[in-house]
Design a protein around this motif. Structure first.
Motif, PDB file in Angstrom:
ATOM      1  N   ASN A 198       2.793   5.737  -7.405  1.00 25.05           N
ATOM      2  CA  ASN A 198       1.791   6.297  -8.311  1.00 25.05           C
ATOM      3  C   ASN A 198       1.706   7.812  -8.195  1.00 25.05           C
ATOM      4  O   ASN A 198       1.586   8.510  -9.213  1.00 25.05           O
ATOM      5  N   LEU A 199       1.789   8.317  -6.974  1.00 21.91           N
ATOM      6  CA  LEU A 199       1.784   9.763  -6.798  1.00 21.91           C
ATOM      7  C   LEU A 199       3.049  10.371  -7.412  1.00 21.91           C
ATOM      8  O   LEU A 199       2.995  11.439  -8.039  1.00 21.91           O
TER       9      LEU A 199
ATOM     10  N   ILE B  51      -4.589   5.009  -6.847  1.00 19.61           N
ATOM     11  CA  ILE B  51      -4.637   5.652  -5.523  1.00 19.61           C
ATOM     12  C   ILE B  51      -6.070   5.663  -5.004  1.00 19.61           C
ATOM     13  O   ILE B  51      -6.329   5.330  -3.843  1.00 19.61           O
TER      14      ILE B  51
ATOM     15  N   ASN C  44      -7.355   2.130  -3.841  1.00 17.42           N
ATOM     16  CA  ASN C  44      -6.739   1.513  -2.659  1.00 17.42           C
ATOM     17  C   ASN C  44      -6.853   2.343  -1.391  1.00 17.42           C
ATOM     18  O   ASN C  44      -6.665   1.814  -0.298  1.00 17.42           O
ATOM     19  N   SER C  45      -7.137   3.646  -1.528  1.00 16.80           N
ATOM     20  CA  SER C  45      -7.099   4.534  -0.369  1.00 16.80           C
ATOM     21  C   SER C  45      -8.178   4.255   0.666  1.00 16.80           C
ATOM     22  O   SER C  45      -8.016   4.597   1.841  1.00 16.80           O
TER      23      SER C  45
ATOM     24  N   MET D 171       0.998   4.100  -3.050  1.00 19.32           N
ATOM     25  CA  MET D 171       0.753   5.528  -2.840  1.00 19.32           C
ATOM     26  C   MET D 171       1.941   6.371  -3.313  1.00 19.32           C
ATOM     27  O   MET D 171       1.774   7.341  -4.066  1.00 19.32           O
TER      28      MET D 171
ATOM     29  N   CYS E 200      -1.738  -2.332  -9.303  1.00 17.01           N
ATOM     30  CA  CYS E 200      -1.402  -0.968  -8.873  1.00 17.01           C
ATOM     31  C   CYS E 200       0.069  -0.831  -8.490  1.00 17.01           C
ATOM     32  O   CYS E 200       0.637   0.258  -8.580  1.00 17.01           O
TER      33      CYS E 200
ATOM     34  N   TYR F 110       0.834  -1.207   0.000  1.00 17.21           N
ATOM     35  CA  TYR F 110       0.000   0.000   0.000  1.00 17.21           C
ATOM     36  C   TYR F 110       0.869   1.256   0.000  1.00 17.21           C
ATOM     37  O   TYR F 110       0.611   2.203  -0.753  1.00 17.21           O
TER      38      TYR F 110
END
Length: 324
Positions: A41-42, A70, A73-74, A38, A283, A34
Motif C-alpha cells: 500500500n505504501l 495502513i 492495520n497499524s 504496509m 487491505c 501485515y
C-alpha cells in the motif's frame, strides 16, 4: 457471581485463543500479511505520488484506500501479534489505548465505504459524462470528495465513541481480539439503549448509503454501456468498474460474515478470526487488484526495473567480450 471493577484504567483483552499447533502458522500468516499490506500500500501511494501520469482524479481518489489500509492495520495488527504469545491474564491494555484502537478500527471500516462511494462517483462521471469529466473532476472537486469521505467518517465514528466514553465501566474484560465500540460499551452496567439505537442507525445508514450509491451509479453506467456502440468506451468502463466493484464486494462479504457470525455465539472463534480478516484480506487485495488492472502502474514498474535489465545486458556483453 460476576466480579465488578468500576472505572478500571486497565482492561484485559480476551484475544484470540489458539492451540499450540496452530499458533505459529497463524502468527506467520498475520505477520507476513501485515508486512505485505504496509509495503504494497505504501508502494502504490509512492508510485502515484512520483509518477505525474498518475496524477488523475481516479488515482488520486484511489490513493485514499492505501492510506486507510495502513491506518486501519497499524494499531490493531501489531498489538494482536504481541498478544498471541501472551497468556490471557497478561493481555492488558489501558482504557484510553483501547478507545484509540476502537476509533481507528471503526474509522477504517467507515472510510472504506465512503472512499469507495466517491470512487464510484468518479467512474460515473467518467463514463456517463466523458465530455464534462475534466470540468467536473477538477483538483478542487477531488479535494472536496476526499475531505467529505474522511470528514463524514470522522463525525459518525466520533459520535459513536463519544456516546460510549460517557459511560462508567464496571467490568474490565474485552471479549474480543481487539477493542471496538461494542466491546467497550458492554463494559458498562448503565443503560446502553442510546448506544444500541445509534449503533444500529449508524450501520443501517452507512450500509444503505454505500450500497445505494453503488447500485445507482452502476445501473446508470450499465445503461450507458448497453446503449453505446463505442467499444473502446465499453472496454474501459468494464476494466475500471470491475476493479472497483470487486474491491467493494470483497469488503461487503467480509463485513456481512462478521455480522452473520455474531448471531451464532458457539462460533465465537470464527467470529474473532473473521473480524481480523476484515482488516487483512481487503487491505492485501486492494493494491494487487488495482496494480494488476492499471496499465499506468504497470508501465511505471516496467520503467523502474528496465535500467537494471539494460545494465545486466551491458555487463554480460562486456564479460563475454573480455572472455572471448
Amino acid at each position: 457471581m460476576e466480579n465488578y471493577t468500576y472505572n478500571s484504567p486497565t482492561l484485559q483483552l480476551e484475544g484470540l485463543n489458539v492451540s499450540k499447533d496452530s499458533i505459529y502458522p497463524l502468527y506467520l500468516f498475520f505477520f507476513f500479511s501485515y508486512l505485505f499490506i504496509m509495503v504494497a500500500n505504501l508502494g502504490i501511494a509512492v508510485i502515484i505520488f512520483i509518477d505525474k501520469s498518475l496524477h488523475q482524479p481516479m488515482y488520486l481518489l484511489f490513493c485514499n484506500l492505501p492510506f486507510n489500509d495502513i491506518f486501519g492495520n497499524s494499531i490493531m495488527v501489531p498489538r494482536l501479534l504481541i498478544d498471541m504469545f501472551r497468556p490471557p491474564s497478561e493481555r492488558l491494555i489501558s482504557y484510553y489505548e483501547c478507545v484509540v484502537q476502537a476509533f481507528t478500527t471503526h474509522m477504517f471500516g467507515t472510510t472504506s465505504h465512503t472512499v469507495l462511494m466517491i470512487m464510484a462517483f468518479d467512474r460515473y462521471v467518467a463514463i456517463c459524462n466523458p465530455l464534462r469529466y475534466a470540468a467536473i473532476m477538477t483538483n478542487k472537486m477531488v479535494i472536496k470528495l476526499t475531505v467529505s469521505a474522511w470528514g463524514v467518517a470522522f463525525v459518525l465514528v466520533g459520535i459513536l465513541l463519544g456516546l460510549t466514553i460517557r459511560l462508567n465501566t464496571c467490568r474490565a474484560l474485552i471479549t474480543n481480539p481487539y477493542c471496538d465500540n461494542a466491546s467497550l460499551f458492554k463494559l458498562s452496567c448503565e443503560s446502553v439503549y442510546i448506544n444500541n439505537v445509534y449503533g444500529i442507525t449508524f450501520t443501517v445508514v452507512l450500509f444503505i448509503g454505500s450500497v445505494g450509491s453503488i447500485v445507482l451509479t452502476y445501473t446508470k453506467i450499465t445503461v450507458v454501456c448497453l446503449t453505446s456502440k463505442n467499444k473502446s468506451l465499453n472496454s474501459k468502463a468494464l476494466k475500471t468498474c470491475s476493479t472497483h466493484l470487486v474491491v467493494y464486494l470483497i469488503m461487503i462479504f467480509n463485513g456481512m460474515s462478521i455480522i452473520t457470525l455474531h448471531r451464532f455465539p458457539q462460533y465465537s472463534f470464527y467470529r474473532k478470526l473473521s473480524s481480523i480478516l476484515f482488516h487483512i484480506i481487503p487491505c492485501s487485495l486492494n493494491p494487487i487488484i488495482y496494480g494488476v488492472q492499471s496499465k499506468e502502474i504497470q508501465k511505471f514498474l516496467a520503467k523502474l526495473f528496465e535500467p537494471k535489465k539494460i545494465f545486466r545486458h551491458k555487463l554480460n556483453y562486456v564479460l563475454s567480450t573480455f572472455i572471448y
